[in-house]
Scaffold this motif. Sequence first.
Motif, PDB file in Angstrom:
ATOM      1  N   LEU A   3       0.830  -1.200   0.000  1.00 56.14           N
ATOM      2  CA  LEU A   3       0.000   0.000   0.000  1.00 56.14           C
ATOM      3  C   LEU A   3       0.865   1.252   0.000  1.00 56.14           C
ATOM      4  N   LEU A   4       0.409   2.273  -0.663  1.00 60.52           N
ATOM      5  CA  LEU A   4       1.060   3.569  -0.632  1.00 60.52           C
ATOM      6  C   LEU A   4       0.594   4.321   0.614  1.00 60.52           C
ATOM      7  N   PRO A   5       1.322   5.351   1.029  1.00 61.38           N
ATOM      8  CA  PRO A   5       0.905   6.111   2.216  1.00 61.38           C
ATOM      9  C   PRO A   5      -0.460   6.770   2.020  1.00 61.38           C
ATOM     10  N   HIS A   6      -1.198   6.884   3.109  1.00 60.47           N
ATOM     11  CA  HIS A   6      -2.535   7.486   3.073  1.00 60.47           C
ATOM     12  C   HIS A   6      -2.493   8.881   2.460  1.00 60.47           C
ATOM     13  N   GLU A   7      -1.522   9.672   2.862  1.00 61.51           N
ATOM     14  CA  GLU A   7      -1.427  11.040   2.351  1.00 61.51           C
ATOM     15  C   GLU A   7      -1.216  11.040   0.834  1.00 61.51           C
ATOM     16  N   ARG A   8      -0.488  10.049   0.333  1.00 62.30           N
ATOM     17  CA  ARG A   8      -0.268   9.953  -1.116  1.00 62.30           C
ATOM     18  C   ARG A   8      -1.588   9.710  -1.842  1.00 62.30           C
ATOM     19  N   TYR A   9      -2.406   8.809  -1.320  1.00 64.60           N
ATOM     20  CA  TYR A   9      -3.706   8.566  -1.956  1.00 64.60           C
ATOM     21  C   TYR A   9      -4.553   9.844  -1.957  1.00 64.60           C
ATOM     22  N   CYS A  10      -4.533  10.563  -0.846  1.00 62.72           N
ATOM     23  CA  CYS A  10      -5.307  11.807  -0.782  1.00 62.72           C
ATOM     24  C   CYS A  10      -4.817  12.796  -1.838  1.00 62.72           C
ATOM     25  N   ASP A  11      -3.506  12.908  -1.969  1.00 60.75           N
ATOM     26  CA  ASP A  11      -2.935  13.798  -2.983  1.00 60.75           C
ATOM     27  C   ASP A  11      -3.341  13.351  -4.387  1.00 60.75           C
ATOM     28  N   GLU A  12      -3.308  12.045  -4.628  1.00 63.63           N
ATOM     29  CA  GLU A  12      -3.583  11.543  -5.970  1.00 63.63           C
ATOM     30  C   GLU A  12      -5.047  11.729  -6.367  1.00 63.63           C
ATOM     31  N   TRP A 121     -11.205   3.999   1.640  1.00 62.34           N
ATOM     32  CA  TRP A 121     -11.837   4.947   0.721  1.00 62.34           C
ATOM     33  C   TRP A 121     -10.812   5.852   0.040  1.00 62.34           C
ATOM     34  N   ALA A 122      -9.729   6.204   0.746  1.00 57.89           N
ATOM     35  CA  ALA A 122      -8.688   7.019   0.106  1.00 57.89           C
ATOM     36  C   ALA A 122      -8.063   6.251  -1.055  1.00 57.89           C
ATOM     37  N   ARG A 123      -7.714   5.004  -0.804  1.00 55.14           N
ATOM     38  CA  ARG A 123      -7.118   4.189  -1.863  1.00 55.14           C
ATOM     39  C   ARG A 123      -8.111   3.944  -3.000  1.00 55.14           C
ATOM     40  N   ARG A 124      -9.336   3.589  -2.651  1.00 52.51           N
ATOM     41  CA  ARG A 124     -10.350   3.261  -3.665  1.00 52.51           C
ATOM     42  C   ARG A 124     -10.634   4.457  -4.563  1.00 52.51           C
ATOM     43  N   MET A 125     -10.769   5.650  -3.991  1.00 46.69           N
ATOM     44  CA  MET A 125     -11.068   6.826  -4.798  1.00 46.69           C
ATOM     45  C   MET A 125      -9.875   7.254  -5.645  1.00 46.69           C
ATOM     46  N   ALA A 126      -8.665   7.098  -5.123  1.00 45.49           N
ATOM     47  CA  ALA A 126      -7.488   7.407  -5.937  1.00 45.49           C
ATOM     48  C   ALA A 126      -7.434   6.482  -7.152  1.00 45.49           C
ATOM     49  N   ILE A 127      -7.626   5.195  -6.931  1.00 42.76           N
ATOM     50  CA  ILE A 127      -7.512   4.232  -8.025  1.00 42.76           C
ATOM     51  C   ILE A 127      -8.712   4.315  -8.962  1.00 42.76           C
ATOM     52  N   GLU A 128      -9.880   4.598  -8.425  1.00 40.30           N
ATOM     53  CA  GLU A 128     -11.040   4.849  -9.284  1.00 40.30           C
ATOM     54  C   GLU A 128     -10.722   5.956 -10.285  1.00 40.30           C
ATOM     55  N   THR A 129     -10.041   6.990  -9.814  1.00 36.50           N
ATOM     56  CA  THR A 129      -9.723   8.126 -10.665  1.00 36.50           C
ATOM     57  C   THR A 129      -8.594   7.797 -11.640  1.00 36.50           C
ATOM     58  N   ASP A 149       4.449   3.228  -9.308  1.00 35.15           N
ATOM     59  CA  ASP A 149       3.937   2.652  -8.057  1.00 35.15           C
ATOM     60  C   ASP A 149       2.417   2.700  -8.001  1.00 35.15           C
ATOM     61  N   LEU A 150       1.826   3.720  -8.583  1.00 38.11           N
ATOM     62  CA  LEU A 150       0.372   3.823  -8.590  1.00 38.11           C
ATOM     63  C   LEU A 150      -0.247   2.833  -9.579  1.00 38.11           C
ATOM     64  N   ALA A 151       0.398   2.658 -10.730  1.00 38.62           N
ATOM     65  CA  ALA A 151      -0.082   1.667 -11.696  1.00 38.62           C
ATOM     66  C   ALA A 151      -0.025   0.269 -11.103  1.00 38.62           C
ATOM     67  N   ALA A 152       1.070  -0.051 -10.400  1.00 38.44           N
ATOM     68  CA  ALA A 152       1.202  -1.371  -9.780  1.00 38.44           C
ATOM     69  C   ALA A 152       0.173  -1.562  -8.678  1.00 38.44           C
ATOM     70  N   ASP A 153      -0.065  -0.532  -7.902  1.00 33.90           N
ATOM     71  CA  ASP A 153      -1.040  -0.632  -6.812  1.00 33.90           C
ATOM     72  C   ASP A 153      -2.447  -0.825  -7.354  1.00 33.90           C
ATOM     73  N   THR A 154      -2.709  -0.301  -8.542  1.00 30.14           N
ATOM     74  CA  THR A 154      -4.008  -0.504  -9.180  1.00 30.14           C
ATOM     75  C   THR A 154      -4.240  -1.986  -9.469  1.00 30.14           C
ATOM     76  N   ILE A 155      -3.194  -2.676  -9.923  1.00 28.94           N
ATOM     77  CA  ILE A 155      -3.309  -4.113 -10.169  1.00 28.94           C
ATOM     78  C   ILE A 155      -3.481  -4.863  -8.856  1.00 28.94           C
ATOM     79  N   ASP A 156      -2.682  -4.517  -7.842  1.00 26.10           N
ATOM     80  CA  ASP A 156      -2.819  -5.157  -6.525  1.00 26.10           C
ATOM     81  C   ASP A 156      -4.248  -5.020  -6.006  1.00 26.10           C
TER      82      ASP A 156
END
Length: 258
Positions: A3-12, A121-129, A149-156
Amino acid sequence: MSLLPHERYCDEIVLRTEALRAAVNGADLDATVPTCPEWTLRDLAVHVGGAHRWAGEIVRTRATEALPEDRVPHFTPDGDDPAVLDAWLADGAARTAEVLREAGPELKVWSWYRDRSAGFWARRMAIETVVHQADAALTAKVPYAMAPDLAADTIDEWLDIVAFAQAEGEPEAAELRGAGRSLHLHATDAPGAEWLIEFGEDGFTWRRAHDKATAALRGPLTDLMLVFNRRLAPDSDRVEVLGDAELLDFWLARSSFG
């Protein structure tokens, strides 16, 4: 799972929405989205903005059950003016990101997944976008790129969601079984970005690994992610399928419920 840091998902959430808005601005909002043919580009933008506001309101109100859309403030934009749509998207992403930052990842709230937290929800909304930014870029015929790292996390994340759906008895995901078969995803431009999906009699499991498989999908990481999310055809010249191509088709057909 990494997982990426929570703050990173919020930023993304904000950054990916900015990129989606850039694709939408000036484009034909009535154009059909090729990867979501039931939607126009306007429908796509409204879906993303509504999802942001819905998730943000779940976290803001500390909801303990699903939240009806009519309880989400400004769930849709006021009118069809493109400028209004753009401002509505920007405001919704910013507000949702701020709510998630203030909540922190551990706050317990309702979700449809096993992880019932603001962090989900932070991760889900970042990846949804991330995924719908690709839809917008394809429709508007503009370039699309994604941080590795975001592309890989989308697959995970999608592998985890499909596994959860299978455990919950979702009919299509339940068919993802069959002992002795496996699927390998191999990014050619990102060391360590490899996945092995193994099918058993009772379902499938996955792990980050390099190993021989019944079928393999090779290519740049972003393109692997796009194929995996059914945004790029597996017969594209941007990727290579080795071995039993029908197994990849089998996976894509039965993991398309999201």
